[in-house]
Design an enzyme around this catalytic site. Structure first.
Site, mmCIF file in Angstrom:
data_model
loop_
_atom_site.group_PDB
_atom_site.id
_atom_site.type_symbol
_atom_site.label_atom_id
_atom_site.label_comp_id
_atom_site.label_asym_id
_atom_site.label_seq_id
_atom_site.Cartn_x
_atom_site.Cartn_y
_atom_site.Cartn_z
ATOM 1 N N ASN A 87 46.447 30.004 41.844
ATOM 2 C CA ASN A 87 44.998 29.877 42.003
ATOM 3 C C ASN A 87 44.353 30.010 40.610
ATOM 4 O O ASN A 87 43.501 30.855 40.370
ATOM 5 C CB ASN A 87 44.458 30.922 42.985
ATOM 6 C CG ASN A 87 43.004 30.657 43.335
ATOM 7 O OD1 ASN A 87 42.129 31.455 43.067
ATOM 8 N ND2 ASN A 87 42.739 29.494 43.901
ATOM 9 N N HIS A 128 43.563 32.495 33.280
ATOM 10 C CA HIS A 128 45.001 32.197 33.229
ATOM 11 C C HIS A 128 45.287 31.172 32.120
ATOM 12 O O HIS A 128 46.265 31.296 31.380
ATOM 13 C CB HIS A 128 45.475 31.582 34.544
ATOM 14 C CG HIS A 128 45.373 32.475 35.748
ATOM 15 N ND1 HIS A 128 44.472 32.257 36.753
ATOM 16 C CD2 HIS A 128 46.076 33.580 36.114
ATOM 17 C CE1 HIS A 128 44.624 33.166 37.694
ATOM 18 N NE2 HIS A 128 45.576 33.994 37.328
ATOM 19 N N GLY A 144 46.892 39.416 30.779
ATOM 20 C CA GLY A 144 45.459 39.545 30.562
ATOM 21 C C GLY A 144 45.032 40.998 30.420
ATOM 22 O O GLY A 144 45.523 41.869 31.139
ATOM 23 N N GLN A 190 47.783 47.344 34.120
ATOM 24 C CA GLN A 190 49.009 46.555 34.315
ATOM 25 C C GLN A 190 49.655 46.251 32.958
ATOM 26 O O GLN A 190 50.878 46.360 32.798
ATOM 27 C CB GLN A 190 48.660 45.262 35.049
ATOM 28 C CG GLN A 190 49.752 44.220 35.050
ATOM 29 C CD GLN A 190 49.388 43.035 35.918
ATOM 30 O OE1 GLN A 190 49.446 43.126 37.137
ATOM 31 N NE2 GLN A 190 49.023 41.918 35.320
ATOM 32 N N MET A 194 36.621 36.716 35.362
ATOM 33 C CA MET A 194 37.187 35.715 36.277
ATOM 34 C C MET A 194 38.356 36.312 37.034
ATOM 35 O O MET A 194 39.155 37.064 36.473
ATOM 36 C CB MET A 194 37.662 34.496 35.490
ATOM 37 C CG MET A 194 36.543 33.673 34.970
ATOM 38 S SD MET A 194 37.192 32.158 34.232
ATOM 39 C CE MET A 194 35.661 31.384 33.767
#
Ligand code: AMP
Length: 284
Positions: free
Chosen positions: A32, A37, A149, A155, A186
């Site tokens: 998606n 990304h 990201g 993470q 986003m």
């Protein structure tokens, strides 16, 4: 761009690169794809000869009440944009192959400490699922470098710690958060927002910016500042999960010696859980 969904075929292609001294970059995603990304892919392309992107919605990192089944998939469009960007391999494995012995019996990788705090406290087992899939994908792709990201700041820290602790030969790069013009980070999950919620959503980042401004101006009563921010978000219609001011290096409560600070936040708007963060340095 070659699309590979079979692990054995990926390994075969990987072997064919072995002979040349090619630099291989890897960008793991759940698909998606949006501009955030794509920025990771662009950063990877600048540094490497070969770019591998994976799309795999990892069941191991979703809690029982989370949105695994509803997670949006746009595979045709993802394939098109990645091919246009000049990605070499799109890896789209199947869950039954990735977790061939079943999710219950899966060996896991867990980064202690970092995995249990902040988002990890709200989502038990989430970072175990993330570390395990990233470790497995690293073993399949065997990249020299991988891109993540900063939007998912915790993470990124978990992955860096895993790579250090397990002596993995992969360089980890963080890429700044891509935002819409009104400041919203986003995220694939933004499409769950209703129109009204979408209008409201940028207030989360505005709160972080407001907190950062107050810290820059000298405020150091972080607990009080965070609870004021929680109140403002509640008043604006959010259900805050956490607002934390932490050391950007350790994610622990900042001490006097910490100059790199990160403000981390998660808040529900309706059924959508938004996360965001903002880094700042304290002078002096
Ligand atoms: P996901 O598909 O949500 O698992 O994300 C795949 C990668 O893209 C992760 O490393 C994310 O941190 C990164 N990512 C997601 N959204 C953004 C964004 N808005 N800006 C930069 N990176 C992002």
């Amino acid at each position: 761009m070659r699309v590979i969904s079979n692990i054995a075929s990926l390994r075969e292609v990987r072997r064919s690169w072995q002979a040349g001294s090619k630099v291989i970059a890897f960008v793991p995603t759940m698909g998606n794809l949006h501009q955030g990304h794509l920025n990771l892919v662009k950063a990877a392309k600048l540094k490497a000869d070969i770019v591998v992107v994976s799309i795999f919605v990892n069941p191991l990192q979703f809690g029982p009440d989370e949105d695994l089944d509803a997670y949006p998939s746009t595979m045709d469009n993802d394939r098109k944009v990645l091919s246009e960007l000049g990605v070499d391999i799109l890896f789209t494995p199947q869950s039954k192959d990735i977790y061939s012995r079943g999710l219950e019996r899966q060996t896991f990788v867990e980064v202690p400490g970092l995995s249990y705090m902040i988002c990890g406290a709200s989502r038990p087992g989430h970072f175990r699922g993330v570390a395990t899939i990233v470790c497995k994908l690293f073993n399949m792709v065997q990249p020299n470098m991988a891109f993540f990201g900063e939007k998912d700041f915790q993470q990124l820290q978990v992955i860096k710690a895993m790579v250090t602790d397990l002596s993995m030969n992969v360089s980890i790069y963080g890429v700044p958060t891509m935002r819409t013009p009104d400041g919203l980070a986003m995220s694939s999950r933004n499409q769950y927002l209703t129109e009204t919620e979408r209008q409201l959503a940028p207030a989360l980042y505005q709160q972080l910016q407001d907190m950062a401004a107050q810290i820059t101006q000298g405020r150091r009563d972080f607990t009080r500042l965070a609870s004021e921010c929680t109140e403002s978000l509640l008043a604006a219609g959010f259900h805050p999960d956490y607002i934390e001011i932490r050391s950007a290096d350790s994610l622990l409560q900042p001490g006097h010696e910490d100059h790199n600070i990160v403000i981390l936040a998660a808040a529900f708007l309706g059924r959508t859980r938004l996360i965001d963060n903002l880094q700042l340095s304290l002078s002096g």
